[in-house]
Design a protein around this motif. Structure first.
Motif, PDB file in Angstrom:
ATOM      1  N   ARG A  36     -51.216  96.240  14.153  1.00 41.19           N
ATOM      2  CA  ARG A  36     -51.770  96.791  12.919  1.00 41.19           C
ATOM      3  C   ARG A  36     -50.747  96.866  11.809  1.00 41.19           C
ATOM      4  N   TRP A  37     -49.486  96.975  12.152  1.00 43.58           N
ATOM      5  CA  TRP A  37     -48.435  97.126  11.143  1.00 43.58           C
ATOM      6  C   TRP A  37     -48.042  95.807  10.502  1.00 43.58           C
ATOM      7  N   GLU A  38     -48.512  94.691  11.059  1.00 45.63           N
ATOM      8  CA  GLU A  38     -48.118  93.389  10.535  1.00 45.63           C
ATOM      9  C   GLU A  38     -48.690  93.164   9.139  1.00 45.63           C
ATOM     10  N   PRO A  39     -48.038  92.321   8.348  1.00 43.40           N
ATOM     11  CA  PRO A  39     -48.464  92.113   6.952  1.00 43.40           C
ATOM     12  C   PRO A  39     -49.786  91.349   6.849  1.00 43.40           C
ATOM     13  N   ASN A  40     -50.260  91.237   5.609  1.00 42.12           N
ATOM     14  CA  ASN A  40     -51.455  90.458   5.275  1.00 42.12           C
ATOM     15  C   ASN A  40     -52.747  91.043   5.833  1.00 42.12           C
ATOM     16  N   ALA A  41     -52.838  92.348   5.892  1.00 40.61           N
ATOM     17  CA  ALA A  41     -54.037  92.990   6.422  1.00 40.61           C
ATOM     18  C   ALA A  41     -55.280  92.538   5.655  1.00 40.61           C
ATOM     19  N   ARG A  42     -55.201  92.501   4.341  1.00 39.41           N
ATOM     20  CA  ARG A  42     -56.356  92.117   3.524  1.00 39.41           C
ATOM     21  C   ARG A  42     -56.834  90.705   3.872  1.00 39.41           C
ATOM     22  N   GLU A  43     -55.903  89.776   3.966  1.00 38.55           N
ATOM     23  CA  GLU A  43     -56.256  88.394   4.278  1.00 38.55           C
ATOM     24  C   GLU A  43     -56.792  88.275   5.703  1.00 38.55           C
ATOM     25  N   ARG A  44     -56.202  89.017   6.620  1.00 34.81           N
ATOM     26  CA  ARG A  44     -56.675  88.994   8.009  1.00 34.81           C
ATOM     27  C   ARG A  44     -58.100  89.527   8.104  1.00 34.81           C
ATOM     28  N   LEU A  45     -58.389  90.586   7.364  1.00 34.99           N
ATOM     29  CA  LEU A  45     -59.744  91.143   7.353  1.00 34.99           C
ATOM     30  C   LEU A  45     -60.736  90.145   6.757  1.00 34.99           C
ATOM     31  N   ALA A  46     -60.360  89.511   5.668  1.00 34.57           N
ATOM     32  CA  ALA A  46     -61.243  88.543   5.022  1.00 34.57           C
ATOM     33  C   ALA A  46     -61.529  87.365   5.950  1.00 34.57           C
ATOM     34  N   LYS A  47     -60.508  86.882   6.610  1.00 34.02           N
ATOM     35  CA  LYS A  47     -60.673  85.760   7.543  1.00 34.02           C
ATOM     36  C   LYS A  47     -61.576  86.153   8.711  1.00 34.02           C
ATOM     37  N   ALA A  48     -61.325  87.325   9.281  1.00 31.05           N
ATOM     38  CA  ALA A  48     -62.137  87.800  10.400  1.00 31.05           C
ATOM     39  C   ALA A  48     -63.592  87.989   9.977  1.00 31.05           C
ATOM     40  N   ALA A  49     -63.801  88.557   8.809  1.00 26.84           N
ATOM     41  CA  ALA A  49     -65.162  88.789   8.329  1.00 26.84           C
ATOM     42  C   ALA A  49     -65.910  87.474   8.158  1.00 26.84           C
ATOM     43  N   LEU A  50     -65.291  86.517   7.504  1.00 22.24           N
ATOM     44  CA  LEU A  50     -65.960  85.242   7.273  1.00 22.24           C
ATOM     45  C   LEU A  50     -66.272  84.533   8.592  1.00 22.24           C
ATOM     46  N   THR A  75     -70.592  94.135  12.064  1.00 21.79           N
ATOM     47  CA  THR A  75     -70.209  95.480  11.614  1.00 21.79           C
ATOM     48  C   THR A  75     -68.763  95.494  11.133  1.00 21.79           C
ATOM     49  N   VAL A  76     -68.450  96.505  10.364  1.00 21.75           N
ATOM     50  CA  VAL A  76     -67.075  96.697   9.902  1.00 21.75           C
ATOM     51  C   VAL A  76     -66.144  96.883  11.098  1.00 21.75           C
ATOM     52  N   ALA A  77     -66.610  97.602  12.104  1.00 25.25           N
ATOM     53  CA  ALA A  77     -65.793  97.821  13.303  1.00 25.25           C
ATOM     54  C   ALA A  77     -65.430  96.492  13.961  1.00 25.25           C
ATOM     55  N   GLU A  78     -66.379  95.570  14.018  1.00 23.53           N
ATOM     56  CA  GLU A  78     -66.111  94.263  14.626  1.00 23.53           C
ATOM     57  C   GLU A  78     -65.135  93.448  13.784  1.00 23.53           C
ATOM     58  N   ILE A  79     -65.272  93.546  12.484  1.00 17.57           N
ATOM     59  CA  ILE A  79     -64.344  92.840  11.598  1.00 17.57           C
ATOM     60  C   ILE A  79     -62.933  93.366  11.811  1.00 17.57           C
ATOM     61  N   ALA A  80     -62.792  94.678  11.789  1.00 17.22           N
ATOM     62  CA  ALA A  80     -61.475  95.301  11.968  1.00 17.22           C
ATOM     63  C   ALA A  80     -60.880  94.922  13.319  1.00 17.22           C
ATOM     64  N   LYS A  81     -61.698  94.975  14.358  1.00 18.22           N
ATOM     65  CA  LYS A  81     -61.213  94.637  15.700  1.00 18.22           C
ATOM     66  C   LYS A  81     -60.732  93.193  15.758  1.00 18.22           C
ATOM     67  N   ARG A  82     -61.504  92.262  15.189  1.00 16.68           N
ATOM     68  CA  ARG A  82     -61.113  90.848  15.206  1.00 16.68           C
ATOM     69  C   ARG A  82     -59.798  90.648  14.462  1.00 16.68           C
ATOM     70  N   ALA A  83     -59.595  91.423  13.392  1.00 19.71           N
ATOM     71  CA  ALA A  83     -58.365  91.307  12.601  1.00 19.71           C
ATOM     72  C   ALA A  83     -57.200  92.067  13.231  1.00 19.71           C
ATOM     73  N   GLY A  84     -57.469  92.824  14.289  1.00 15.87           N
ATOM     74  CA  GLY A  84     -56.418  93.615  14.928  1.00 15.87           C
ATOM     75  C   GLY A  84     -56.059  94.853  14.125  1.00 15.87           C
ATOM     76  N   LEU A  85     -57.055  95.387  13.411  1.00 15.77           N
ATOM     77  CA  LEU A  85     -56.829  96.537  12.540  1.00 15.77           C
ATOM     78  C   LEU A  85     -57.871  97.622  12.817  1.00 15.77           C
ATOM     79  N   THR A  86     -57.794  98.693  12.087  1.00 17.89           N
ATOM     80  CA  THR A  86     -58.754  99.780  12.243  1.00 17.89           C
ATOM     81  C   THR A  86     -59.791  99.738  11.125  1.00 17.89           C
ATOM     82  N   GLU A  87     -60.911 100.435  11.348  1.00 19.59           N
ATOM     83  CA  GLU A  87     -61.927 100.545  10.304  1.00 19.59           C
ATOM     84  C   GLU A  87     -61.353 101.216   9.059  1.00 19.59           C
ATOM     85  N   ARG A  88     -60.511 102.176   9.276  1.00 22.42           N
ATOM     86  CA  ARG A  88     -59.890 102.879   8.153  1.00 22.42           C
ATOM     87  C   ARG A  88     -59.096 101.897   7.278  1.00 22.42           C
ATOM     88  N   THR A  89     -58.378 100.994   7.922  1.00 26.95           N
ATOM     89  CA  THR A  89     -57.631  99.974   7.180  1.00 26.95           C
ATOM     90  C   THR A  89     -58.590  99.082   6.407  1.00 26.95           C
TER      91      THR A  89
END
Length: 188
Positions: free
Chosen positions: A3-17, A29-43
Motif C-alpha cells: 500500500r505504501w508504494e507510489p502511483n496509487a492513483r494510477e494503480r487504482l485507475a488501471k485496476a478499475a478499468l 465495487t470500490v472494494a474490489e478495485i482497491a483490492k486489485r490495486a493492492g490498496l484500501t477503500e480509504r485510499t
C-alpha cells in the motif's frame, strides 16, 4: 505491491478499468478495485470521489489543454482554424493512448449513466471552448456554433480513431473529420 508504494492513483485507475472491462461497471465495487490495486477503500476515496470518476478524472485536464491551444492560436486565423489548433493539441495528448481510449469508451458505451456523464463533460468542454472563442473576439452565435462544431468533429473523429479497423493517427483522423465538416458546409 504494498500500500505504501507510489502511483496509487494510477494503480487504482488501471485496476478499475480492468475490472469494468472484465465484469462490467455496475458489477464492480470500490472494494474490489482497491483490492486489485493492492490498496484500501480509504485510499481509493482519497483519490476519487466515486467509482465513476475514475473514468472521467482527466476531463478537466483535457478541457484545459483544448482551451489553452485555442486561446494560443494566431489571432489572424478563423475561429474554426483556432479550433483545429485545439484538435491538434488533443490529438497529441492521445498519442500512445489508443488502447486505453478503446477500453474506456467500451465501458462507457455499455452503461447509460456513464454515457450521460460523458455528455456532461463534453458539454462543459464546449462551453469552455465557446468562452475562449468569445475572448478571442468571436461574437455570438458564431462562438457557440464554432465550439459545437469543434466538439462534433472531436466526437466523430474520436469514435473513428478508436475503431478496431482504424490505423491512422488521431491527428490524421481529426483533420479529415474537420475537412468533411468544411465540405458539407461549403457554399456550392
Amino acid at each position: 505491491m504494498g500500500r505504501w508504494e507510489p502511483n496509487a492513483r494510477e494503480r487504482l485507475a488501471k485496476a478499475a478499468l480492468e475490472l469494468y472491462s472484465e465484469r462490467g461497471f455496475e458489477q464492480t465495487t470500490v472494494a474490489e478495485i482497491a483490492k486489485r490495486a493492492g490498496l484500501t477503500e480509504r485510499t481509493f476515496f482519497r483519490h476519487y470521489t466515486d467509482k465513476r470518476e475514475v473514468l472521467f478524472a482527466g476531463a478537466s485536464e483535457l478541457e484545459e489543454l483544448f482551451v489553452r491551444a485555442v486561446a494560443g492560436a494566431p489571432a489572424s486565423v478563423a475561429p474554426i482554424d483556432a479550433v483545429a489548433v485545439g484538435l491538434d493539441a488533443l490529438s497529441e495528448f492521445f498519442v500512445d493512448r489508443r488502447e486505453h481510449a478503446r477500453t474506456r469508451q467500451a465501458v462507457i458505451v455499455a452503461n447509460a449513466e456513464l454515457q450521460e456523464r460523458e455528455l456532461i463533460k463534453l458539454a462543459s468542454m464546449s462551453a469552455a471552448l465557446a468562452g475562449t472563442l468569445r475572448r478571442r473576439g468571436v461574437t455570438e452565435p458564431a462562438a457557440s456554433l464554432t465550439a459545437e462544431a469543434g466538439m462534433a468533429v472531436f466526437k466523430v473523429g474520436f469514435e473513428r480513431w478508436i475503431a478496431d479497423s482504424e490505423k491512422r493517427s488521431m491527428a490524421q483522423v481529426m483533420r479529415e473529420s474537420l475537412e468533411q465538416l468544411r465540405a458539407v458546409t461549403a457554399a456550392r
